[in-house]
Design an enzyme around this catalytic site. Structure first.
Site, PDB file in Angstrom:
ATOM      1  N   LYS A 109       0.822  -1.214   0.000  1.00  0.00           N
ATOM      2  CA  LYS A 109       0.000   0.000   0.000  1.00  0.00           C
ATOM      3  C   LYS A 109       0.851   1.256   0.000  1.00  0.00           C
ATOM      4  O   LYS A 109       0.437   2.290  -0.536  1.00  0.00           O
ATOM      5  CB  LYS A 109      -0.948   0.005   1.193  1.00  0.00           C
ATOM      6  CG  LYS A 109      -0.257   0.060   2.556  1.00  0.00           C
ATOM      7  CD  LYS A 109      -1.270   0.069   3.687  1.00  0.00           C
ATOM      8  CE  LYS A 109      -0.580   0.208   5.046  1.00  0.00           C
ATOM      9  NZ  LYS A 109      -1.550   0.247   6.154  1.00  0.00           N
ATOM     10  N   ARG A 157      -6.269   0.437  18.209  1.00  0.00           N
ATOM     11  CA  ARG A 157      -6.683   0.837  16.876  1.00  0.00           C
ATOM     12  C   ARG A 157      -7.933   0.041  16.566  1.00  0.00           C
ATOM     13  O   ARG A 157      -8.885   0.055  17.336  1.00  0.00           O
ATOM     14  CB  ARG A 157      -5.561   0.653  15.840  1.00  0.00           C
ATOM     15  CG  ARG A 157      -5.755   1.568  14.614  1.00  0.00           C
ATOM     16  CD  ARG A 157      -4.668   1.418  13.585  1.00  0.00           C
ATOM     17  NE  ARG A 157      -4.822   0.208  12.779  1.00  0.00           N
ATOM     18  CZ  ARG A 157      -4.160  -0.010  11.649  1.00  0.00           C
ATOM     19  NH1 ARG A 157      -3.304   0.877  11.193  1.00  0.00           N
ATOM     20  NH2 ARG A 157      -4.327  -1.128  10.973  1.00  0.00           N
TER      21      ARG A 157
END
Length: 365
Positions: free
Chosen positions: A44, A139
């Protein structure tokens, strides 16, 4: 960022050394395989470009992982046979796209899982969901106390295969994988299997931060899947950013061009206020020095994440369009028009690869 394999590439540019990425992928995926696990190679940071995806898969990664739907769509166009994994939590509004381009997705909401199921039914598709659990990094992830309820409800959703559970560490809170939290992940998977009769074949144990445990042999054997990005692309141990043994740190280079080269004082002259970014800087008086200005600025990169290949260079700072480098101690006699090579860290690379003003040149050898 547009990738080019042509001669005479533009500057500033990223130079992507495909074979070096492939070598790093072999090292990391081999370590993971020695544990009896598989690797999802994550590209990514370079926006899922074809050359990088190919290097990851050819280097031994079983799947390609990315956080952006658009990148996965390109991968499916290029190489439909590659298994793909969406790493960012899917948006409910885009679940139809997700099930078309991602074989797997990481999930933490029963509402999203319901939407994925509905998309599967509408499109006559099957989709594999990994349910994330938060082990303390704060997270994404279902809180551990709620995991069994989510897995139980997800089991009944048509079109979905609950492929396993996973966790993400060392991203937001900086919490490192250790035998306690990884052991807890295994316990949670065992509980869900026992209570739901699901196989849950995959326990995805996180990202490149798991490498030290894998190398030390302290990772539980039941954790059988890892998502590796920075350790392959940049050859770094993400826990402390030291080079990972056997990998190369020069797979990605940033090349910029000198547009001005002058001898100037080290300290600005006159009354000073804030700079263009609202900052008040302190300057070190080194006397009159040769200062190179290059064609890259804060609009393109996180400047603090750049390190010149020539250790004699000192990055002094940057405006939106220009990076200022002290080259006075360099052995080379630099000139306007010369190109300088720098090493980006992960944050700098993320911005550089996203900037439309930075090109990319693939080096095949």
């Amino acid at each position: 960022m547009t990738i080019s394999a042509q001669s005479g590439p533009q500057s500033p540019r990223l130079e992507i050394h495909v074979e070096r990425i492939r070598e790093n992928a072999r090292v990391i995926s081999s370590l993971v395989a020695s544990h009896g696990a598989s690797t999802a190679g994550v590209g990514k940071v370079l926006r899922g470009h074809e050359f990088v995806v190919g290097a990851l898969i050819d280097g031994g990664c079983a799947q390609y992982g990315d956080s952006r739907i658009a990148n996965l769509a390109k991968v499916k166009d290029w190489r439909p046979g590659i298994e793909t994994m969406l790493l960012r939590i899917p948006e409910i509004s885009r679940c139809a796209e997700v099930v078309q381009v991602a074989d797997y997705s990481l999930n933490s909401s029963i509402d999203t899982l319901r939407a994925l199921s509905a998309a599967c039914v509408d499109l006559d598709r099957r989709h594999k969901a990994i349910i994330m659990v938060d082990l303390g990094d704060l997270r994404e992830g279902v809180w551990a106390d709620d995991l069994l309820g989510v897995v139980t409800e997800a089991k009944a959703l048509p079109g979905l295969e609950i492929a396993g559970i996973g966790a993400n560490l060392a991203c937001f809170g900086g919490v490192a994988p250790n035998p306690v939290n990884m052991g807890r992940l295994v316990e949670l998977a065992s509980e869900c299997r026992r209570e739901t009769s699901l196989e849950l074949p995959m326990i995805s144990g996180g990202n490149s931060s798991a490498l030290p445990m894998l190398a030390a042999g302290t990772m539980p054997r039941e954790v059988n899947h890892f998502r590796m990005g920075e350790s392959i692309i940049l050859g770094r141990n993400v826990y402390d950013r030291t080079p990972w043994p056997g990998t190369r740190q020069d797979a990605i280079r940033l090349v910029v061009e000198i547009v001005e080269l002058e001898r100037k004082p080290s300290v600005p002259i006159g009354h000073r206020g804030q700079d263009a970014f609202g900052e008040s800087r302190e300057f070190v008086d080194r006397g009159v020095r040769r200062r190179a200005i290059v064609n890259l600025g804060r609009q393109d990169a996180v400047v603090s994440g750049l390190v010149p290949d020539d250790p004699a260079m000192i990055i002094l700072g940057a405006s939106s369009d220009h990076l200022i480098i002290d080259v006075d101690d360099c052995e080379r006699d630099w000139h306007v028009g010369d190109e300088i090579s720098l090493s980006p860290d992960y944050g700098a690379l993320l911005a550089l690869a996203t900037s439309p003003y930075v090109g990319a040149h693939v080096v095949q050898h």
